[in-house]
Write an enzyme that holds these catalytic residues in place. Structure first.
Site, PDB file in Angstrom:
ATOM      1  N   HIS A  62       3.292 -10.187 -85.544  1.00 11.40           N
ATOM      2  CA  HIS A  62       3.439 -10.146 -86.995  1.00 11.40           C
ATOM      3  C   HIS A  62       4.903  -9.867 -87.317  1.00 11.40           C
ATOM      4  O   HIS A  62       5.534 -10.609 -88.041  1.00 11.40           O
ATOM      5  CB  HIS A  62       2.519  -9.083 -87.617  1.00 11.40           C
ATOM      6  N   GLU A 116       9.996 -12.506 -92.539  1.00 13.05           N
ATOM      7  CA  GLU A 116      10.166 -11.376 -91.621  1.00 13.05           C
ATOM      8  C   GLU A 116      11.642 -11.048 -91.422  1.00 13.05           C
ATOM      9  O   GLU A 116      12.038  -9.890 -91.414  1.00 13.05           O
ATOM     10  CB  GLU A 116       9.490 -11.666 -90.266  1.00 13.05           C
ATOM     11  N   HIS A 120      12.726  -7.610 -93.216  1.00 11.17           N
ATOM     12  CA  HIS A 120      12.856  -6.554 -92.190  1.00 11.17           C
ATOM     13  C   HIS A 120      14.098  -6.731 -91.299  1.00 11.17           C
ATOM     14  O   HIS A 120      14.838  -5.781 -91.080  1.00 11.17           O
ATOM     15  CB  HIS A 120      11.608  -6.539 -91.295  1.00 11.17           C
TER      16      HIS A 120
END
Ligand SMILES: *[C@@H]1O[C@H](CO)[C@@H](O)[C@H](O)[C@H]1NC(C)=O
Ligand SMILES: *[C@@H]1O[C@H](CO)[C@@H](O)[C@H](O)[C@H]1NC(C)=O
Length: 227
Positions: A62, A116, A120
């Site tokens: 993930h 992502e 992040h």
């Protein structure tokens, strides 16, 4: 003696840098893997396979998320460093296998990876550039082999119910580190194994015991659905 001395100097330098406020902007990473069966049988998301077809019945990535010791996390740290697929062209076939998107509409992954990275990854860019960020996650995926740890302990994705402690013990046995398990619910409301969290130090090189776990509890018995 010599090594002890070096270790002490190293510690002092790190403390000095911390006092000066020269830090990496986060404390550690969560490395999060998901069970596709639990993504797809839940009512919360709709699930669409990538154009290449149904992904393997295995845990997939993930994300790799910079986090603070106090439990909160930085996000969207650098709008000037957008996802750039040509920087990771050598990793794409590995990413399609191990980091597939199950979101709808069907996607070959770029929008997932871009999310992502931008949310992040940009918060750890002082440590891992785009290529190392994705490469690190892929290599952790190979290193941790969650499904293998579980099946070796007789915990199989067969729709059966398994003890939470047995699941954690099996992953600890296989990886060397205590995981945190996130559950979601299948369409009949049964709690099931959804995501597995492990932690990585802030240099992005070593798995560590998690300094802090996310909030939430699964219950002592959870389902491990098929995919
Ligand atoms: C957690 O720590 C970070 C970094 O020190 C800080 O920026 C943030 O405000 C803190 N959050 C909370 C909820 O205490
Ligand atoms: C994307 O990366 C490539 C290869 O490093 C580089 O040549 C190109 O300028 C980058 N594109 C953008 C929009 O930054």
């Amino acid at each position: 003696m010599k090594f002890k001395c070096l270790a002490l100097i190293n510690l002092l330098v790190l403390q000095y840098l911390a006092i000066l406020g020269i830090s990496k902007g986060f404390d550690f990473f969560y490395f999060v893997q998901q069970w596709p069966g639990s993504y797809c049988d839940s009512d919360k998301f709709s699930c669409c396979y990538p154009p290449t077809g149904k992904p393997a019945a295995d845990f997939s990535i993930h994300g790799l998320w910079p986090n603070y010791i106090n439990g909160s996390y930085p996000q969207n740290c650098d709008p000037n460093n957008p996802f750039n697929e040509s920087e990771i062209s050598d990793l794409i076939s590995n990413m399609r296998m191990n980091w597939p998107s199950l979101a709808c509409p069907s996607s070959s992954g770029e929008s997932f990876w871009s999310h992502e990275w931008e949310k992040h990854g940009t918060c750890s860019e002082s440590v891992l550039d785009q290529h190392s960020y994705f490469e690190t996650a892929l290599s952790l995926r190979q290193q941790t082999k969650i499904l293998q740890s579980l099946t070796s302990a007789g915990i199989n994705p067969d729709g059966g119910s398994y003890g939470m402690e047995n699941i954690k013990d099996a992953i600890k046995e296989g990886t060397g580190y205590t995981p945190w398990i996130e559950c979601n619910e299948d369409s009949s409301g049964n709690s099931q194994l959804y995501q597995v969290y492990l932690c990585l130090d802030s240099s992005g090189s070593n798995l560590i015991e998690c300094p802090v776990f996310p909030q939430g509890e699964c219950g002592s018995e959870i389902e491990f659905p098929t995919f």
